[in-house]
Design a protein around this motif. Structure first.
Motif, PDB file in Angstrom:
ATOM      1  N   THR A  82       0.832  -1.204   0.000  1.00 20.17           N
ATOM      2  CA  THR A  82       0.000   0.000   0.000  1.00 20.17           C
ATOM      3  C   THR A  82       0.871   1.260   0.000  1.00 20.17           C
ATOM      4  O   THR A  82       2.090   1.192   0.176  1.00 20.17           O
ATOM      5  CB  THR A  82      -0.900   0.044   1.255  1.00 20.17           C
ATOM      6  OG1 THR A  82      -0.054   0.176   2.407  1.00 20.17           O
ATOM      7  CG2 THR A  82      -1.765  -1.197   1.374  1.00 20.17           C
ATOM      8  N   ASP A 138      -2.133  -4.158 -14.652  1.00 21.73           N
ATOM      9  CA  ASP A 138      -2.510  -2.782 -14.315  1.00 21.73           C
ATOM     10  C   ASP A 138      -3.946  -2.718 -13.791  1.00 21.73           C
ATOM     11  O   ASP A 138      -4.240  -1.990 -12.835  1.00 21.73           O
ATOM     12  CB  ASP A 138      -2.323  -1.853 -15.522  1.00 21.73           C
ATOM     13  CG  ASP A 138      -3.087  -2.330 -16.758  1.00 21.73           C
ATOM     14  OD1 ASP A 138      -3.299  -3.556 -16.904  1.00 21.73           O
ATOM     15  OD2 ASP A 138      -3.465  -1.476 -17.582  1.00 21.73           O
ATOM     16  N   VAL A 139      -4.845  -3.520 -14.379  1.00 20.09           N
ATOM     17  CA  VAL A 139      -6.240  -3.572 -13.930  1.00 20.09           C
ATOM     18  C   VAL A 139      -6.306  -4.187 -12.536  1.00 20.09           C
ATOM     19  O   VAL A 139      -6.996  -3.680 -11.650  1.00 20.09           O
ATOM     20  CB  VAL A 139      -7.112  -4.387 -14.921  1.00 20.09           C
ATOM     21  CG1 VAL A 139      -8.537  -4.551 -14.401  1.00 20.09           C
ATOM     22  CG2 VAL A 139      -7.104  -3.747 -16.295  1.00 20.09           C
ATOM     23  N   LYS A 141      -3.936  -4.271 -10.249  1.00 21.91           N
ATOM     24  CA  LYS A 141      -3.378  -3.313  -9.279  1.00 21.91           C
ATOM     25  C   LYS A 141      -4.384  -2.213  -8.944  1.00 21.91           C
ATOM     26  O   LYS A 141      -4.547  -1.857  -7.775  1.00 21.91           O
ATOM     27  CB  LYS A 141      -2.088  -2.695  -9.826  1.00 21.91           C
ATOM     28  CG  LYS A 141      -0.913  -3.632  -9.797  1.00 21.91           C
ATOM     29  CD  LYS A 141       0.320  -2.982 -10.400  1.00 21.91           C
ATOM     30  CE  LYS A 141       1.512  -3.953 -10.386  1.00 21.91           C
ATOM     31  NZ  LYS A 141       2.654  -3.426 -11.082  1.00 21.91           N
ATOM     32  N   SER A 142      -5.049  -1.681  -9.948  1.00 31.98           N
ATOM     33  CA  SER A 142      -6.001  -0.588  -9.694  1.00 31.98           C
ATOM     34  C   SER A 142      -7.220  -1.052  -8.894  1.00 31.98           C
ATOM     35  O   SER A 142      -7.758  -0.301  -8.080  1.00 31.98           O
ATOM     36  CB  SER A 142      -6.446   0.075 -10.998  1.00 31.98           C
ATOM     37  OG  SER A 142      -7.304  -0.775 -11.720  1.00 31.98           O
ATOM     38  N   ARG A 143      -7.650  -2.300  -9.095  1.00 33.94           N
ATOM     39  CA  ARG A 143      -8.806  -2.822  -8.359  1.00 33.94           C
ATOM     40  C   ARG A 143      -8.435  -3.267  -6.941  1.00 33.94           C
ATOM     41  O   ARG A 143      -9.308  -3.371  -6.081  1.00 33.94           O
ATOM     42  CB  ARG A 143      -9.423  -4.003  -9.118  1.00 33.94           C
ATOM     43  CG  ARG A 143     -10.067  -3.663 -10.446  1.00 33.94           C
ATOM     44  CD  ARG A 143     -11.368  -2.861 -10.317  1.00 33.94           C
ATOM     45  NE  ARG A 143     -12.403  -3.502  -9.539  1.00 33.94           N
ATOM     46  CZ  ARG A 143     -13.292  -4.361 -10.016  1.00 33.94           C
ATOM     47  NH1 ARG A 143     -13.290  -4.679 -11.288  1.00 33.94           N
ATOM     48  NH2 ARG A 143     -14.196  -4.892  -9.225  1.00 33.94           N
ATOM     49  N   CYS A 145      -6.437  -1.704  -4.729  1.00 35.30           N
ATOM     50  CA  CYS A 145      -6.294  -0.592  -3.765  1.00 35.30           C
ATOM     51  C   CYS A 145      -7.607   0.042  -3.392  1.00 35.30           C
ATOM     52  O   CYS A 145      -8.569  -0.021  -4.023  1.00 35.30           O
ATOM     53  CB  CYS A 145      -5.367   0.459  -4.343  1.00 35.30           C
ATOM     54  SG  CYS A 145      -3.737  -0.220  -4.655  1.00 35.30           S
TER      55      CYS A 145
END
Length: 145
Positions: A82, A138-139, A141-143, A145
């Motif tokens: 995080t 990338d998808v 990682k974005s989902r 957080c």
């Protein structure tokens, strides 16, 4: 009319092999696996474990294990750090349904997904993907957080 609807719902549901739940619990509690790929055996009308990913395997190994023209259910244990520099992980459920898959297969996977997902207690994020870009790292990682 109601009778016909019940019959259709019962027909679309697939049995879930015990191994599916057991391997998921091992992934969740013991972190024995990085990912699990599940397959519907149409002849036996049940969901089975197709592939288990070792803890050291990468996301690329996971995405490479999915067939380009067949549907699958997958669970991926994603580790990340995080903004506060804390080590965390999230368990993703991915419904892989490529555009090139047979229409019948896509329908069976779509109609069985919710029942199967309920068997796996501890899913934190769900994704639906029809091509690799919809489930890229990338998808994920974005989902997460």
């Amino acid at each position: 009319m109601v009778f016909l609807q019940l019959q259709a719902n019962a027909a679309s549901g697939m049995a879930v092999h015990d191994d599916c739940k057991l391997k998921f619990l091992e992934l969740k509690a013991k972190r024995t696996y990085r990912f699990i790929v599940y397959k519907i055996e149409e002849k036996q009308k049940q969901v089975i474990v197709e592939k288990l990913g070792e803890p050291a395997e990468s996301y690329e190994d996971f995405s490479a294990s999915l067939p380009a023209d067949e549907c699958r259910y997958c669970v991926y244990d994603f580790d990340f750090v995080t903004a506060e520099n804390c080590q965390k992980s999230k368990i993703f459920f991915i419904a892989w349904s490529p555009d090139t898959a047979r229409v019948r297969s896509k329908m069976i996977y779509a109609s069985s997904k919710d029942r199967f997902k309920r068997e796996l207690d501890g899913i934190q994020v769900e994704l639906q993907a029809t091509d690799p870009t919809e489930m890229g790292l990338d998808v994920i990682k974005s989902r997460a957080c």
